[in-house]
Design a protein around this motif. Structure first.
Motif, PDB file in Angstrom:
ATOM      1  N   UNK A   1     -55.922 166.161  45.782  1.00  0.00           N
ATOM      2  CA  UNK A   1     -54.883 166.694  44.512  1.00  0.00           C
ATOM      3  C   UNK A   1     -53.784 166.576  45.353  1.00  0.00           C
ATOM      4  N   UNK A   2     -54.153 167.669  46.939  1.00  0.00           N
ATOM      5  CA  UNK A   2     -53.075 168.588  47.829  1.00  0.00           C
ATOM      6  C   UNK A   2     -52.945 167.431  48.432  1.00  0.00           C
ATOM      7  N   UNK A   3     -53.326 165.883  49.038  1.00  0.00           N
ATOM      8  CA  UNK A   3     -52.911 164.784  49.603  1.00  0.00           C
ATOM      9  C   UNK A   3     -52.248 163.730  48.572  1.00  0.00           C
ATOM     10  N   UNK A   4     -51.810 164.017  47.530  1.00  0.00           N
ATOM     11  CA  UNK A   4     -51.150 163.303  46.967  1.00  0.00           C
ATOM     12  C   UNK A   4     -50.234 164.218  46.160  1.00  0.00           C
ATOM     13  N   UNK A   5     -50.306 165.887  47.272  1.00  0.00           N
ATOM     14  CA  UNK A   5     -49.050 166.447  46.947  1.00  0.00           C
ATOM     15  C   UNK A   5     -49.471 166.641  45.708  1.00  0.00           C
ATOM     16  N   UNK A   6     -49.926 167.373  45.048  1.00  0.00           N
ATOM     17  CA  UNK A   6     -49.353 167.717  42.872  1.00  0.00           C
ATOM     18  C   UNK A   6     -49.697 169.062  43.005  1.00  0.00           C
ATOM     19  N   UNK A   7     -48.735 169.398  41.972  1.00  0.00           N
ATOM     20  CA  UNK A   7     -48.779 171.305  41.611  1.00  0.00           C
ATOM     21  C   UNK A   7     -49.569 171.536  41.070  1.00  0.00           C
TER      22      UNK A   7
END
Ligand code: ATP
Ligand code: MG
Length: 413
Positions: free
Chosen positions: A147-153
């Motif tokens: 989720x971090x790598x997909x830049x999700x908040x």
């Protein structure tokens, strides 16, 4: 007669299909970097696979049907049960732990709305064979890093169904699951009414206290006051690991998950914006299922991403791929095909005319699809071993030896 797609399903045009593929690729690469390998199971299974222990919601939403021999089948509503069935049938003697991931479509007869479809996709993993906190830690860290790598908040909430299980250990299975379902749905009024009607009102206060606990590790001490004889060491070790790996999370003892088979740590991730009410993008936890499918009792941990919800909010764009149109004058069509075949080494999109259009129309088509280059195969130049290379962006062109074309395009693109 125009045939529409069925309610709750979607078509994906190339831009969207490519964007989704790009997101999927990030998920795959990260899962593989942790040693997870892809598995694939049937789109439909025996209905009983999903009715044994999936919980009321899933059974209500299931796409079940009889085949021509009267077998009761179902389109898969999720993949944990199928993967565990596969594990029991095919993999139970393989060295443990097993690390599997999947990316597949699922089917649920739901009320379609934003973020809720009748056909949707899940990307998930199952780590089979360990009940250590290290297994929970790995799976949570993997979900978090994707989720971090997909830049999700997003926010990540972690709980443990063992607490409520312990608190309610004297309550029978049927009532226990009813209670858990109401907690999952956050239906606290219904819960109070139910407990009163079943003579279980004695549990109301401690349940309410427990599920209100949200925050950092300090809430473990509060929970200990409510359930003194629960062993919190697994949860504490997990928290220590998460802090060490700098994972941002909250403890939340109201998380119980909709499916009935979770036994230990459970977690959910929510998108902070962009999805409205359907903002849960990931759900997971540790569970025991294999003994229900005829195997031994093997502990596992897994999660599933709601891929469509993530795709909806994820802003990463796949790398754009340039197009090259190899155009031809009359009579040169097959020469153009041969040259196009060679250019396909470039891993770009190399197109040729299939409409038998004249050169002018071929070039205007090249412009209309935003092609970067046109290679024009014309009789006069071809006789000298050359073609015309037109840069459609700059509007410039050169006559170039066919033998130099690949190198030149490689340099330009
Ligand atoms: P919800 O509470 O939103 O119905 P769920 O508890 O039924 O979710 P799970 O069975 O845990 O969901 O599935 C894992 C993930 O799959 C969810 O977190 C969600 O992101 C996604 N998901 C579930 N149902 C759908 C659906 N009908 N359409 C799109 N995504 C879905
Ligand atoms: Mg649901």
């Amino acid at each position: 007669l125009k045939i529409e797609k069925p309610r709750g399903t979607r078509d994906f045009l190339p831009d969207e299909a490519e964007r989704r593929r790009g997101i999927e690729q990030v998920m795959r690469e990260i899962a593989e970097s942790y040693g997870y390998r892809e598995v694939s199971t049937p789109t439909f299974e025996h209905l009983t696979l999903f009715t044994i222990k999936s919980g009321e919601d899933i059974v209500k939403e299931i796409y079940a049907f009889k085949d021509k021999s009267g077998r009761e089948l179902a389109l898969r509503p999720e993949l944990t049960a199928p993967v565990m069935r596969m594990f029991v049938n095919e993999c139970s003697v393989m060295p443990k732990p097993l690390r599997f991931y999947y990316f597949a479509n699922c089917f649920r007869y739901e009320n379609p709305q934003k973020g809720r479809y009748r056909e949707f996709w899940q990307f998930g993993v199952e780590l089979i064979g360990s009940d250590s906190y290290l297994a929970d830690l790995e799976v949570i860290v993997l979900a978090y890093n994707i989720m971090r790598n997909l830049n999700l908040d997003f926010i990540l909430n972690i709980g443990h169904v063992g607490l409520l299980r312990k608190l309610l250990e004297d309550v029978d299975e049927v009532r226990y699951h009813r209670i858990m379902r109401m907690i999952d749905k956050k239906d606290l009024q219904g819960l109070e009414r139910y407990l009163n009607s079943e003579g279980l009102e004695g549990y109301l206060e401690s349940i309410n206290e427990l599920i209100r606990l949200k925050g950092g590790t300090e809430i473990i001490d509060h929970a200990r006051e409510i359930i003194p004889d629960f062993d919190f060491s697994h949860l504490q070790n997990l928290c220590k690991g998460l802090e060490k790996l700098q994972i941002d999370y909250n403890l939340d003892f109201s998380i119980v998950r909709g499916l009935d088979y979770y036994t230990g740590v459970v977690f959910e991730a929510f998108a902070k914006k962009g999805l409205g009410a359907q903002n849960q993008i990931c759900g997971g936890g540790s569970y025991r299922l294999s003994h229900l499918f005829g195997g031994s009792d093997v502990p596992s941990t897994g999660f599933a991403f709601g891929f469509d919800r993530i795709a909806e909010i994820c802003e990463i764009e796949p790398r754009a791929i340039e197009s090259i149109l190899v155009a031809s004058t009359a009579g040169m069509e097959l020469k153009a095909l041969e040259i196009a075949e060679k250019l396909r080494k470039l891993s770009k999109r190399v197109l040729t005319d299939v409409m038998e259009r004249n050169l002018k129309k071929q070039l205007s088509f090249a412009n209309s699809i935003g092609a970067r280059f046109a290679v024009i195969v014309a009789e006069k130049e071809f006789k000298e071993g050359k073609v015309i290379l037109r840069d459609l962006e700059k509007g410039e062109q050169v006559v170039i030896r066919i033998g130099d074309l690949l190198k030149r395009l490689n340099r330009e693109l």
